[in-house]
Design a protein around this motif. Sequence first.
Motif, PDB file in Angstrom:
ATOM      1  N   TRP A 225       0.788  -1.232   0.043  1.00 12.79           N
ATOM      2  CA  TRP A 225      -0.172  -0.001   0.084  1.00 12.79           C
ATOM      3  C   TRP A 225       0.903   1.283   0.111  1.00 12.79           C
ATOM      4  CZ3 TRP A 225       0.454   3.622   3.818  1.00 12.79           C
ATOM      5  CH2 TRP A 225       0.781   3.306   5.127  1.00 12.79           C
TER       6      TRP A 225
ATOM      7  N   LYS B 138       0.523  -9.830  -2.496  1.00  9.08           N
ATOM      8  CA  LYS B 138      -0.561  -8.753  -2.177  1.00  9.08           C
ATOM      9  C   LYS B 138      -1.531  -9.505  -1.259  1.00  9.08           C
ATOM     10  CE  LYS B 138       0.320  -5.362  -5.851  1.00  9.08           C
ATOM     11  NZ  LYS B 138      -0.357  -4.571  -6.881  1.00  9.08           N
ATOM     12  N   THR B 139      -2.263  -8.864  -0.314  1.00  9.94           N
ATOM     13  CA  THR B 139      -3.145  -9.330   0.495  1.00  9.94           C
ATOM     14  C   THR B 139      -4.685  -8.420   0.468  1.00  9.94           C
ATOM     15  OG1 THR B 139      -2.412  -8.316   2.428  1.00  9.94           O
ATOM     16  CG2 THR B 139      -1.575 -10.437   2.066  1.00  9.94           C
ATOM     17  N   GLU B 140      -4.364  -7.196  -0.178  1.00 12.11           N
ATOM     18  CA  GLU B 140      -5.509  -6.511  -0.190  1.00 12.11           C
ATOM     19  C   GLU B 140      -5.474  -5.416  -1.412  1.00 12.11           C
ATOM     20  OE1 GLU B 140      -5.705  -3.482   2.783  1.00 12.11           O
ATOM     21  OE2 GLU B 140      -3.517  -3.392   2.999  1.00 12.11           O
TER      22      GLU B 140
ATOM     23  N   ASN C 273      -6.234   1.219  -1.673  1.00  8.09           N
ATOM     24  CA  ASN C 273      -7.343   2.251  -1.450  1.00  8.09           C
ATOM     25  C   ASN C 273      -6.747   3.507  -1.006  1.00  8.09           C
ATOM     26  OD1 ASN C 273      -9.198   4.127   0.461  1.00  8.09           O
ATOM     27  ND2 ASN C 273     -10.708   2.774  -0.613  1.00  8.09           N
TER      28      ASN C 273
ATOM     29  N   ARG D 130      -7.371   5.114   2.491  1.00  7.46           N
ATOM     30  CA  ARG D 130      -7.020   4.295   3.636  1.00  7.46           C
ATOM     31  C   ARG D 130      -5.251   4.302   3.789  1.00  7.46           C
ATOM     32  NH1 ARG D 130      -8.476  -0.640   1.742  1.00  7.46           N
ATOM     33  NH2 ARG D 130     -10.802  -0.259   2.278  1.00  7.46           N
TER      34      ARG D 130
END
Length: 351
Positions: A87, A186-188, A191, A194
Amino acid sequence: MDTSFIAKLRLSNQLLMGSDLKTPQEVVSWMGAVQAQDFNMTKWALGVRLPALTNKSVEDAINKGLIVRTHILRPTWHLVAATDIHWMLALSAPRLKSVWKSYNTMVGLTDSVREKAQDIIKQTLEFGKHLTRAQIGDVLNEKGLNLDSHHINHIMFGAELDGIVCNGEIKGNKQSYCLLEERIPKTEVFNKDRALERLARKYFMSHAPATLQDFVWWSGLTISDARNAMDMIKSDFLVEKIDSLEYWINNSFKEQVTNNESVFLLPAWDEFVVSYKNREHIILDEHYSKVISKNGIFKPVVVKDGQIIGMWKRVKKKDKVFAETELFGEVDGTTRELIKKASDSFDLFHF
């Protein structure tokens, strides 16, 4: 609240006065990102914050992929926890790519060469391979690209920003590269809001008291994005105006400050020094150029009670590594004892 309080509270928030954390990756995640040009000094940046760590335990965390060394935030090396890399990279890469593209133009690196090089890098590193930059350069040139060291540096920088590679296992005393998504899947889904909230919270929890200008400098964000990020966390912070600047301070600050005297040997580019735009609270003007050169080189410093009182360097003699200090003036006996204690802690890190 006066300016002397700013440095003391920063010592606490930056974990220099102790914490309940136990692992290198916990320290890095709390800090958000730890600037990391000088690899040895960066390892000590974790050791000075968690005295139970050794050089080996930090390297083990890097070799296991729990900590990643890559270009992120500002276009420079940082350590980032594996749990934060994707992220944070997605948030900062678009801005860094504009800087990278201007460098490519300067060194004459074309898009076609870059794209071909990235394809070769992917094929070369797949299935868990870890190669040094020199080894990757040899492969690229064997494939006919005829690249010099400047071209290779920029290609690897771009591959980091594109999320293709990150630093891998340490080979001897050299860093290696591996495929980022093989090492840390990657796990998400990214955004932006966020990510902005997370980055602001990490920075102000670990670096407060700090200002909007400090956060912009550290994060590389635009002023607009930085303001939006701070708006998302404002309920957990209070604002104190000091010398016409608004400092954000975590609500629990009163529980964090002690009057105990302290001395730390902080590494070059340590977050305590480098992560703020305004550094007048920790160093006198007369010593500023000794600690931070005109071309932006940050030296290792001796810090007492949040104030820089000298410099030090890592010295190796007869297979022994130790700290050699150079103070800006005379100090009392208590301070000398504290400097010795800090030096002993450095010795126990076992470089």
